[in-house]
Design an enzyme around this catalytic site. Structure first.
Site, PDB file in Angstrom:
ATOM      1  N   SER A 264       0.838  -1.194   0.000  1.00 40.23           N
ATOM      2  CA  SER A 264       0.000   0.000   0.000  1.00 40.23           C
ATOM      3  C   SER A 264       0.868   1.237   0.000  1.00 40.23           C
ATOM      4  CB  SER A 264      -0.866   0.021   1.251  1.00 40.23           C
ATOM      5  OG  SER A 264      -0.034   0.265   2.366  1.00 40.23           O
ATOM      6  N   LYS A 265       0.269   2.308  -0.493  1.00 38.75           N
ATOM      7  CA  LYS A 265       1.036   3.551  -0.612  1.00 38.75           C
ATOM      8  C   LYS A 265       1.422   4.128   0.752  1.00 38.75           C
ATOM      9  CE  LYS A 265      -3.151   6.245  -1.170  1.00 38.75           C
ATOM     10  NZ  LYS A 265      -4.094   6.770  -2.123  1.00 38.75           N
TER      11      LYS A 265
END
Ligand code: GLU
Length: 496
Positions: A264-265
């Site tokens: 995930s970012k």
């Protein structure tokens, strides 16, 4: 897997949705599909799954094309190159999905559901309160022909749902499919929802469009991420409902953050644009993705873990893929990128610096921000170094507004990040979005912009902030704010 000469020619696809920046996961699945097709003399297809109009980002499709091409993963058929099974953009195939939904209504493997969104929401709430999984209870499944005709005549809007074969007490029915990496997987039907296939606006959901297209595009092997395993029983039921042959399914392990959560970012840059703009070489990224999950024999090139795309096509073994979540380890990617930089001839290295760090277009845009701001040409570097560096660390004196605590400043920076993530990357969109946030949180425009300037440039002086951000780009700007926040969080834990 056995392959005979009478078997259909191999056709595989990736089917990204244009909902934002192209994702490293798309490149990973793209790479595997590409290798699979090239190893078997098959075709690699790019299909754009843009049926979810609420999440559609117009610039996204072109970014998907550009970044996959940059990585060297060209496709044989797709929206931009055409092909015999087009159109390859789902938004241009709506009529096809409607016709297919009608086939399912006619053979009773799907039904019209007239429940309103409010009614569905109410049922959902009750199920959650009763600790049951949210599931459509099949209310409209047994409407008589007369009731349906009445509802239609009254102009009631409806969705079309898959009629998952019924289940009673112990006599549960189930669907089993073979995953080429995992063997047979069985889902009991009482765990499979009567999936909406057509929404009330007449557009299909992912499930219907995906199956119809995979069939019509003669896809032989569906190679996708393992997060789609739970959708596969619905897809298998759809293939059966149409009376179609079921393709082979290969579900690939999901890329993970270091802590093993799904990539995930929040924990890793996931945008391919970020990697391109931050000076990674496509060969290094392809090599790195090829290491994820195994598949390459360990002794290739003396076990250096370094190999080219052509070598992957030659040696990659799909059944050797390991299912434990591969970790997307940025430190390793950086190391590998360094190795690839060193493999370049001095002239090629210079060319990379000249075009990727100091590219003409980039310099031209930066120069246009500087002409009115300097007195000697060499001052150019003083005010613009942040455009060319990777690591920018503002000191606390630089980023902390006089009247604010560290805590509230970091909370505000977190809010700024959320606004930047959600905003189109233009001056016209960024300015009001940031100002609105400032008003909501009672931060003055000056405090608001000075904080962001400090985080992005490391300094209290810079060319105009918003113009600079537009030139610097969304992917790198977001990464800089995230890294600032991470570094501050680490400092805070050290202080404790
Ligand atoms: N549109 C889906 C995605 O964005 C495709 C999944 C599949 O390959 O079936 O990943």
């Amino acid at each position: 897997m056995t392959s005979t000469s009478t078997e259909a020619p191999i056709r595989v696809r990736i089917a990204p949705s244009p909902t934002g920046d192209p994702h490293v996961g798309t490149a990973y699945i793209g790479l595997l599909n590409y290798i699979y097709a090239r190893q078997r003399g098959g075709k690699f297809i790019l299909r754009i799954e843009d049926t979810d109009r609420t999440r559609f980002v117009p610039a996204s499709e072109q970014m998907i094309f550009d970044s996959l091409r940059w990585l060297g993963l060209g496709w044989d058929e797709g929206p931009d190159v055409g092909g015999p099974f087009g159109p390859y953009r789902q938004s241009e195939r709506t009529e096809i999905y409607r016709e297919h939904a009608d086939i399912l209504l006619a053979n009773s493997t799907a039904y019209r559901c007239f429940c309103t969104p409010e009614e569905i929401e109410e049922i959902r709430k009750q199920q959650i309160a009763a600790k049951l999984p949210p599931r459509y209870p099949g209310t409209c499944r047994h409407l008589t022909k007369a009731q349906i005709a009445e509802n239609l005549a009254a102009g009631k809007s409806y969705t079309i749902r898959l009629a998952v074969p019924p289940h009673k007490g112990d006599l549960t029915s189930s669907t089993t499919f073979c995953d080429e990496l995992r063997g047979n997987i069985t889902f009991e039907h009482n765990n499979v929802d009567d999936q909406v296939l057509m929404k009330s606006d007449g557009f299909p959901t992912y499930h219907l469009a995906n199956v119809v297209d995979d069939h019509l595009m003669q896809i032989t092997d569906v190679i996708r991420a393992e997060e789609w395993i739970s959708s596969t029983p619905k897809h298998v039921l759809l293939y059966k409902a149409f009376g179609w042959e079921i393709p082979r399914f290969w579900h690939m392990p999901l890329l993970r953050n270091l802590d093993k959560s799904k990539i995930s970012k929040r924990k890793n840059p996931v945008s391919l644009i970020y990697y391109r703009d931050s000076g990674y070489l496509p060969e290094a990224i392809i090599n790195f993705l090829g290491l994820m999950g195994g598949g390459m024999p360990g002794d290739i090139n003396n076990g250096t873990e370094q190999f080219t795309l052509a070598e992957m096509v030659e040696h990659f073994v799909f059944t050797n893929i390991r299912l434990g979540g591969p970790v997307f380890d940025l430190t390793k990617l950086k190391w590998l990128n360094g190795e690839y930089l060193r493999k370049l001839s001095p002239e090629d290295f210079f060319h990379q610096v000249r075009t990727r760090v100091f590219g003409d277009e980039y310099l031209r845009q930066i120069a246009s921000l500087m002409q009115t701001r300097i007195e000697t040409l060499t001052q150019f570097g003083d005010l613009t170094s942040f455009f060319f560096s990777d690591n920018v660390v503002p000191s606390q004196e630089t980023f902390l507004p006089k009247k604010r605590t560290l805590e509230e400043t970091l909370a505000f920076a977190q809010d700024q990040l959320a606004v930047l993530e959600a905003t189109e990357w233009t001056h016209e969109a960024l300015e009001p979005a940031l100002k609105k946030l400032g008003e909501e949180k009672t931060w003055s425009v000056k405090e608001n912009f000075m904080l962001l300037r400090a985080i992005l440039t490391g300094s209290t002086m810079s060319p105009p902030l918003l113009e600079s951000m537009v030139v610097f780009g969304k992917a790198r700007s977001l990464d800089r704010v995230r890294r600032f926040l991470d570094a501050q969080k680490k400092l805070a834990t050290q202080r404790k």
